[in-house]
Design an enzyme around this catalytic site. Structure first.
Site, mmCIF file in Angstrom:
data_model
loop_
_atom_site.group_PDB
_atom_site.id
_atom_site.type_symbol
_atom_site.label_atom_id
_atom_site.label_comp_id
_atom_site.label_asym_id
_atom_site.label_seq_id
_atom_site.Cartn_x
_atom_site.Cartn_y
_atom_site.Cartn_z
ATOM 1 N N GLY A 75 7.187 -8.852 34.120
ATOM 2 C CA GLY A 75 7.581 -7.467 33.924
ATOM 3 C C GLY A 75 6.520 -6.772 33.278
ATOM 4 O O GLY A 75 6.358 -5.647 33.602
ATOM 5 N N ASN A 155 15.027 -4.299 23.818
ATOM 6 C CA ASN A 155 14.743 -5.951 23.685
ATOM 7 C C ASN A 155 15.137 -6.014 22.198
ATOM 8 O O ASN A 155 15.537 -7.454 21.996
ATOM 9 C CB ASN A 155 13.456 -6.426 24.068
ATOM 10 C CG ASN A 155 12.343 -5.586 23.738
ATOM 11 O OD1 ASN A 155 12.535 -4.330 24.057
ATOM 12 N ND2 ASN A 155 11.404 -6.148 23.084
ATOM 13 N N SER A 203 12.025 -8.894 35.446
ATOM 14 C CA SER A 203 11.388 -10.140 35.055
ATOM 15 C C SER A 203 12.277 -11.439 35.059
ATOM 16 O O SER A 203 13.322 -11.297 34.319
ATOM 17 C CB SER A 203 10.834 -9.832 33.480
ATOM 18 O OG SER A 203 10.126 -11.386 33.281
ATOM 19 N N ALA A 204 12.102 -12.389 35.582
ATOM 20 C CA ALA A 204 12.657 -13.481 36.098
ATOM 21 C C ALA A 204 13.173 -14.253 34.885
ATOM 22 O O ALA A 204 14.053 -14.621 34.702
ATOM 23 C CB ALA A 204 12.095 -14.586 37.150
ATOM 24 N N HIS A 205 12.194 -14.498 33.992
ATOM 25 C CA HIS A 205 12.209 -15.434 32.741
ATOM 26 C C HIS A 205 13.492 -14.681 31.665
ATOM 27 O O HIS A 205 13.873 -15.498 31.024
ATOM 28 C CB HIS A 205 11.355 -15.879 32.098
ATOM 29 C CG HIS A 205 10.334 -14.901 31.339
ATOM 30 N ND1 HIS A 205 10.565 -14.945 29.803
ATOM 31 C CD2 HIS A 205 9.604 -13.704 31.708
ATOM 32 C CE1 HIS A 205 9.749 -14.179 29.378
ATOM 33 N NE2 HIS A 205 9.161 -13.269 30.216
ATOM 34 N N THR A 241 -2.295 -14.169 46.392
ATOM 35 C CA THR A 241 -1.282 -15.236 46.867
ATOM 36 C C THR A 241 -0.132 -15.279 45.969
ATOM 37 O O THR A 241 -0.045 -15.447 44.832
ATOM 38 C CB THR A 241 -2.196 -16.548 47.116
ATOM 39 O OG1 THR A 241 -3.337 -16.257 47.942
ATOM 40 C CG2 THR A 241 -0.964 -17.477 47.606
ATOM 41 N N CYS A 331 6.629 -10.437 20.527
ATOM 42 C CA CYS A 331 5.035 -10.206 20.777
ATOM 43 C C CYS A 331 4.556 -9.593 19.271
ATOM 44 O O CYS A 331 3.309 -9.616 19.003
ATOM 45 C CB CYS A 331 4.964 -9.169 21.685
ATOM 46 S SG CYS A 331 6.006 -9.193 23.123
HETATM 47 C C1 LIG Z 1 10.118 -9.419 28.089
HETATM 48 C C2 LIG Z 1 10.163 -8.068 28.463
HETATM 49 C C3 LIG Z 1 8.714 -7.420 29.056
HETATM 50 C C4 LIG Z 1 7.718 -8.214 29.376
HETATM 51 O O1 LIG Z 1 8.012 -9.064 30.684
HETATM 52 P P1 LIG Z 1 7.129 -10.224 30.980
HETATM 53 O O2 LIG Z 1 7.796 -10.893 32.208
HETATM 54 O O3 LIG Z 1 7.440 -11.461 29.866
HETATM 55 O O4 LIG Z 1 5.922 -9.738 30.992
HETATM 56 C C5 LIG Z 1 9.027 -6.040 29.149
HETATM 57 N N1 LIG Z 1 9.874 -5.215 28.959
HETATM 58 C C6 LIG Z 1 11.043 -5.797 28.178
HETATM 59 C C7 LIG Z 1 11.913 -4.767 27.789
HETATM 60 C C8 LIG Z 1 10.995 -6.968 27.992
HETATM 61 O O5 LIG Z 1 12.074 -7.521 27.172
#
Ligand SMILES: *Cc1c(COP(=O)(O)O)cnc(C)c1O
Length: 402
Positions: A75, A155, A203-205, A241, A331
């Protein structure tokens, strides 16, 4: 490495556990399907097919077209791409970006880097529940505004912004609109088909997919410079890649998430409201951060300020009982500055320092919340018993009552 002991995991906004079915889809691409998807032989074309299938899954989940989905490493990279790319592409038009005071660092730190290069940034304020006001946005737009970037959902405090209204304002003024939808996609309905959104970050995770893979939706026909140069991957717009297994995992995870969106959303919302109620009825002197109205708060977000305590100390006590939560965002918890998001709500430094986020996910249960509530009130009491501030407040209250 020893297997980790069983934890009470309430940090799903930081990351989510990988769904076992997603791992199953990824496995072949971590093992026998090792071909480079750019290869011309059929062994590689099989891998390419897998990637294109994942692209279709991601597109379908947000009602976009596959050609509008570009895979990235995260992300964070997708956010960097939009901000840096648009600044370059629209240099001739001007150098003013509008964003908000409560974005993730993957936006705010890019903005501050850009401002050192001469880009002007307006940070829209938010109200005491974290909402951006559409009239503030209208007032901030200038002839040289090239981009508006407003997160779909926050978040830390879970606030869901009125994206339809905000993106419509951008559209009516002819300004590109980006939304960091990392916390929204896979959790609440997201549909770009009928919204004038030009860019959207995922973002996948954050939705039970693997770490290290994200995607940027770029509306067909929208021009934006690349930030990574090299090979011709991703239609020559994002070199490098492909993280093949990651991309496969992202597609599978999002497909699963949207297939079960309604039930998961309802289930997690119920858990959220249960935890909020339990905290409010058992622990005195707490304040919920973020909104309460229906559909304005992320299903899994619970964020409380506990008077007279340090959030960090509470996190350590919780950790000793195997309980994972967070203060501020993952973070910022390494720094001593209170969260910029909480301060933007207008709460004091003390209250911001005393805040904890519990973010719930599809795997959490009511029993786990009951387990948490067996330890949390005791720990808050314990910390308050050591706090000179709590004592002072008690004394002054006693005096007042006399
Ligand atoms: C986790 C998060 C990101 C960052 O995504 P990553 O894939 O971990 O770099 C960006 N924006 C928000 C709102 C998030 O919660």
């Amino acid at each position: 490495m020893n297997p980790p002991k069983k934890v009470l995991y309430f940090d799903n906004a930081a990351t989510t556990p990988l769904h076992p079915k997603v791992l199953e889809h990824m496995m072949p691409y971590l093992t026998e399907q090792y071909g480079n998807p750019s290869g011309v032989y059929s062994f590689a074309r099989e891998v390419r097919k897998g990637i294109e299938h994942a692209r279709e899954q991601v597109a379908e989940a947000i009602f976009a077209r596959p050609g509008e989905i570009f895979f990235t490493s995260s992300g964070t990279e997708a956010n960097n791409w939009v901000l840096k790319g648009v600044v370059e592409t629209l240099q001739h038009k001007g150098g003013h970006i509008i964003t908000t005071a409560i974005e993730h660092h993957a936006i705010t730190h890019v903005s501050s880097a850009l401002s050192k290069q001469g880009v002007e940034i307006t940070y829209l304020p938010v109200d005491n529940e974290g909402f951006v006001s559409p009239s503030d946005l209208i007032a901030a737009i200038r002839p040289d505004t090239i981009l508006i970037s407003i997160m779909w959902a926050n978040n830390e405090i879970g606030t869901i912004q009125p994206i339809p209204e905000l993106s419509a304002i951008a559209k009516s003024r002819g300004v590109l609109f980006h939304t960091d939808a990392v916390q929204a996609v896979g959790h609440i309905p997201v549909n770009v088909e009928n919204l004038p959104i030009d860019f959207l970050t995922m973002s996948a995770h954050k939705f039970s997919g693997p770490k290290g893979v994200g995607a940027l939706y770029i509306r067909k026909g929208t021009k934006v410079n690349s930030i990574l140069f090299g090979g011709a991957q991703e239609k020559n717009r994002r070199a490098g890649t492909e993280n093949v297994a990651g991309i496969i995992g992202m597609g599978a995870a999002l497909n699963l998430a949207v297939a079960n969106l309604k039930e998961e959303q309802e289930k997690v919302t119920m858990l959220r409201d249960y935890l909020i109620e339990r905290i409010e009825t058992t622990i005195p002197k707490v304040a919920l951060n973020g909104p309460r109205a229906e559909n304005t708060r992320l299903p899994g977000n619970v964020n409380f300020s506990f008077d007279y305590i340090e959030g960090e100390s509470l996190l350590l006590l919780l950790d000793m009982q195997g309980c994972c939560a967070s203060s501020g965002s993952a973070c910022s918890s390494a720094s001593l500055e209170p969260s910029h998001v909480l301060l933007s709500l207008g709460i004091s430094h003390e209250k911001a320092h005393g805040s904890i986020r519990f973010s719930l996910g599809r795997e959490n249960t009511r029993e786990e919340i009951d387990q948490l509530m067996e330890i949390l009130p005791k720990q808050v009491k314990q910390l308050r018993a050591m706090s000179p501030l709590a004592e002072e407040a008690e004394t002054s209250k006693a005096e007042y009552e006399l």
